[in-house]
Write a protein that holds these residues in place. Structure first.
Motif, PDB file in Angstrom:
ATOM      1  N   TYR A  37       0.868  -1.217  -0.121  1.00  0.00           N
ATOM      2  CA  TYR A  37      -0.157  -0.094   0.005  1.00  0.00           C
ATOM      3  C   TYR A  37       0.705   1.390  -0.048  1.00  0.00           C
ATOM      4  CZ  TYR A  37      -4.321  -2.569   1.418  1.00  0.00           C
ATOM      5  OH  TYR A  37      -5.366  -3.565   1.472  1.00  0.00           O
ATOM      6  N   VAL A  41       5.004   6.151  -1.516  1.00  0.00           N
ATOM      7  CA  VAL A  41       4.329   7.208  -0.692  1.00  0.00           C
ATOM      8  C   VAL A  41       5.582   8.028  -0.013  1.00  0.00           C
ATOM      9  CG1 VAL A  41       3.089   7.562   1.546  1.00  0.00           C
ATOM     10  CG2 VAL A  41       2.147   5.908  -0.299  1.00  0.00           C
ATOM     11  N   ARG A  45       6.360  12.900   4.941  1.00  0.00           N
ATOM     12  CA  ARG A  45       5.194  13.673   4.982  1.00  0.00           C
ATOM     13  C   ARG A  45       3.998  12.728   5.593  1.00  0.00           C
ATOM     14  NH1 ARG A  45       1.149  13.432   1.520  1.00  0.00           N
ATOM     15  NH2 ARG A  45      -0.446  14.869   1.362  1.00  0.00           N
ATOM     16  N   LEU A  53      -2.096  13.905  13.693  1.00  0.00           N
ATOM     17  CA  LEU A  53      -3.419  13.426  13.952  1.00  0.00           C
ATOM     18  C   LEU A  53      -3.429  12.582  15.245  1.00  0.00           C
ATOM     19  CD1 LEU A  53      -6.193  12.528  12.817  1.00  0.00           C
ATOM     20  CD2 LEU A  53      -5.109  10.591  11.833  1.00  0.00           C
ATOM     21  N   ARG A  67      -5.490  15.710   4.855  1.00  0.00           N
ATOM     22  CA  ARG A  67      -6.573  15.478   4.371  1.00  0.00           C
ATOM     23  C   ARG A  67      -7.647  14.728   5.143  1.00  0.00           C
ATOM     24  NH1 ARG A  67      -4.747  12.219  -0.870  1.00  0.00           N
ATOM     25  NH2 ARG A  67      -2.914  12.049   0.646  1.00  0.00           N
ATOM     26  N   ALA A  72      -8.184  10.491   1.720  1.00  0.00           N
ATOM     27  CA  ALA A  72      -6.935  10.338   1.851  1.00  0.00           C
ATOM     28  C   ALA A  72      -6.620   8.697   1.640  1.00  0.00           C
ATOM     29  CB  ALA A  72      -5.998  10.584   3.286  1.00  0.00           C
ATOM     30  N   HIS A  73      -7.717   7.979   1.769  1.00  0.00           N
ATOM     31  CA  HIS A  73      -7.596   6.463   1.581  1.00  0.00           C
ATOM     32  C   HIS A  73      -8.431   5.864   0.447  1.00  0.00           C
ATOM     33  CE1 HIS A  73      -6.173   7.231   5.659  1.00  0.00           C
ATOM     34  NE2 HIS A  73      -5.346   6.335   5.331  1.00  0.00           N
ATOM     35  N   ILE A  78      -8.620  -0.813   0.738  1.00  0.00           N
ATOM     36  CA  ILE A  78      -8.239  -1.213   1.914  1.00  0.00           C
ATOM     37  C   ILE A  78      -9.259  -2.463   2.525  1.00  0.00           C
ATOM     38  CG2 ILE A  78      -7.535  -0.690   4.536  1.00  0.00           C
ATOM     39  CD1 ILE A  78      -6.551   1.662   3.215  1.00  0.00           C
ATOM     40  N   HIS A  82      -6.635  -5.781   6.732  1.00  0.00           N
ATOM     41  CA  HIS A  82      -5.640  -4.960   6.691  1.00  0.00           C
ATOM     42  C   HIS A  82      -5.836  -3.938   7.609  1.00  0.00           C
ATOM     43  CE1 HIS A  82      -4.053  -6.847   2.611  1.00  0.00           C
ATOM     44  NE2 HIS A  82      -4.070  -7.825   3.689  1.00  0.00           N
ATOM     45  N   ILE A 118     -12.160   4.502   6.014  1.00  0.00           N
ATOM     46  CA  ILE A 118     -10.808   4.157   5.793  1.00  0.00           C
ATOM     47  C   ILE A 118     -10.976   2.827   4.741  1.00  0.00           C
ATOM     48  CG2 ILE A 118      -8.490   3.411   6.240  1.00  0.00           C
ATOM     49  CD1 ILE A 118      -8.559   5.529   8.469  1.00  0.00           C
TER      50      ILE A 118
HETATM   51  C1  HEM Z   1      -5.924   2.915  11.333  1.00  0.00           C
HETATM   52  C2  HEM Z   1      -6.227   4.158  11.008  1.00  0.00           C
HETATM   53  C3  HEM Z   1      -5.451   4.950   9.975  1.00  0.00           C
HETATM   54  C4  HEM Z   1      -5.150   6.210  10.284  1.00  0.00           C
HETATM   55  C5  HEM Z   1      -5.398   7.032  11.537  1.00  0.00           C
HETATM   56  C6  HEM Z   1      -4.309   6.674   9.130  1.00  0.00           C
HETATM   57  C7  HEM Z   1      -4.140   8.149   8.776  1.00  0.00           C
HETATM   58  C8  HEM Z   1      -3.476   8.460   7.898  1.00  0.00           C
HETATM   59  C9  HEM Z   1      -3.132   9.634   7.522  1.00  0.00           C
HETATM   60  C10 HEM Z   1      -3.432  10.988   8.684  1.00  0.00           C
HETATM   61  C11 HEM Z   1      -2.689   9.881   6.180  1.00  0.00           C
HETATM   62  C12 HEM Z   1      -2.164  11.284   5.509  1.00  0.00           C
HETATM   63  C13 HEM Z   1      -3.218  11.953   4.848  1.00  0.00           C
HETATM   64  C14 HEM Z   1      -2.882  13.023   3.939  1.00  0.00           C
HETATM   65  O1  HEM Z   1      -1.868  12.892   3.194  1.00  0.00           O
HETATM   66  O2  HEM Z   1      -3.108  14.153   4.096  1.00  0.00           O
HETATM   67  C15 HEM Z   1      -2.778   8.663   5.689  1.00  0.00           C
HETATM   68  C16 HEM Z   1      -2.295   8.397   4.280  1.00  0.00           C
HETATM   69  C17 HEM Z   1      -2.033   7.051   4.105  1.00  0.00           C
HETATM   70  N1  HEM Z   1      -2.560   5.739   4.452  1.00  0.00           N
HETATM   71 FE1  HEM Z   1      -3.440   5.703   6.435  1.00  0.00          FE
HETATM   72  N2  HEM Z   1      -4.468   5.639   8.217  1.00  0.00           N
HETATM   73  C18 HEM Z   1      -4.851   4.478   8.745  1.00  0.00           C
HETATM   74  C19 HEM Z   1      -5.190   3.352   8.104  1.00  0.00           C
HETATM   75  C20 HEM Z   1      -4.431   2.954   6.987  1.00  0.00           C
HETATM   76  C21 HEM Z   1      -4.408   1.524   6.461  1.00  0.00           C
HETATM   77  C22 HEM Z   1      -5.107   0.442   7.124  1.00  0.00           C
HETATM   78  C23 HEM Z   1      -3.511   1.710   5.342  1.00  0.00           C
HETATM   79  C24 HEM Z   1      -3.297   0.526   4.396  1.00  0.00           C
HETATM   80  C25 HEM Z   1      -3.268  -0.509   4.776  1.00  0.00           C
HETATM   81  C26 HEM Z   1      -3.342   3.086   5.163  1.00  0.00           C
HETATM   82  C27 HEM Z   1      -2.428   3.551   4.080  1.00  0.00           C
HETATM   83  C28 HEM Z   1      -2.147   4.827   3.791  1.00  0.00           C
HETATM   84  C29 HEM Z   1      -1.548   5.461   2.709  1.00  0.00           C
HETATM   85  C30 HEM Z   1      -0.784   4.469   1.686  1.00  0.00           C
HETATM   86  C31 HEM Z   1      -1.384   6.630   2.740  1.00  0.00           C
HETATM   87  C32 HEM Z   1      -0.703   7.761   1.946  1.00  0.00           C
HETATM   88  C33 HEM Z   1      -1.522   8.217   0.913  1.00  0.00           C
HETATM   89  C34 HEM Z   1      -0.830   9.311  -0.160  1.00  0.00           C
HETATM   90  O3  HEM Z   1      -0.111  10.013   0.527  1.00  0.00           O
HETATM   91  O4  HEM Z   1      -1.339   9.191  -1.207  1.00  0.00           O
HETATM   92  N3  HEM Z   1      -3.786   3.798   6.204  1.00  0.00           N
HETATM   93  N4  HEM Z   1      -3.217   7.748   6.553  1.00  0.00           N
END
Ligand code: HEM
Length: 127
Positions: A37, A41, A45, A53, A67, A72-73, A78, A82, A118
């Motif tokens: 995933y 990335v 950042r 957060l 975002r 963002a997701h 997902i 996972h 998400i």
């Molecule tokens: C468990 C709760 C989760 C929280 C609190 C969380 C939080 C975040 C935050 C704050 C960002 C950044 C948003 C932004 O760029 O403005 C983000 C991006 C991202 N998250 Fe999560 N996330 C969670 C779960 C997951 C899961 C389960 C996955 C994948 C298995 C995941 C994969 C990603 C990826 C790949 C990005 C980067 C997106 C990008 O920059 O294009 N996240 N997440």
């Protein structure tokens, strides 16, 4: 006079949260199910956004400026499994950092609240 410390203060503020988030992404990227995933990335950042957060979830002063979590997701597909693994990695790191049960409970509740934003919607035409 009694003062009650916020969860943020109890865990040790932003420096402690930063350490937790570093450990969290080490575990996530070490997990073969989750690593794909994050290909391509911008991790510094992403970590900054996650630190802020998590600080605000714990009652810290930093305003979250990333975002919206659904946005963002979106499109990542997902799965609930996972999502659960990511949550377990976060809770393990918090536990290892000595964070107490009350705060862990608060994090669990927060994870439950944001899950539907998400995790991907099941495809409408899947059969
Ligand atoms: C468990 C709760 C989760 C929280 C609190 C969380 C939080 C975040 C935050 C704050 C960002 C950044 C948003 C932004 O760029 O403005 C983000 C991006 C991202 N998250 Fe999560 N996330 C969670 C779960 C997951 C899961 C389960 C996955 C994948 C298995 C995941 C994969 C990603 C990826 C790949 C990005 C980067 C997106 C990008 O920059 O294009 N996240 N997440």
């Amino acid at each position: 006079m009694t003062t009650s410390l916020s969860y943020y203060e109890q865990v040790g503020g932003a420096p402690a949260v930063r350490t937790v988030v570093d450990g969290f992404y080490v575990r996530v990227l070490d997990d073969a199910d989750l690593r794909p995933y994050f290909a391509g990335v911008d991790m510094p950042r992403l970590k900054r956004h996650m630190v802020v957060l998590l600080c605000s979830v714990l009652g810290g002063p930093e305003p979250y400026e990333g975002r919206d979590l659904a946005e963002a997701h979106r499109g990542m597909g997902i799965t609930p499994e996972h999502y659960a693994k990511v949550g377990e990695h976060l809770l393990s790191v918090l536990r290892e950092a000595g964070v107490g049960d009350e705060i862990l409970q608060h994090v669990v509740l927060t994870l439950n609240k944001v899950e539907s934003s998400i995790v991907a919607e099941p495809a409408e035409t899947a059969d």
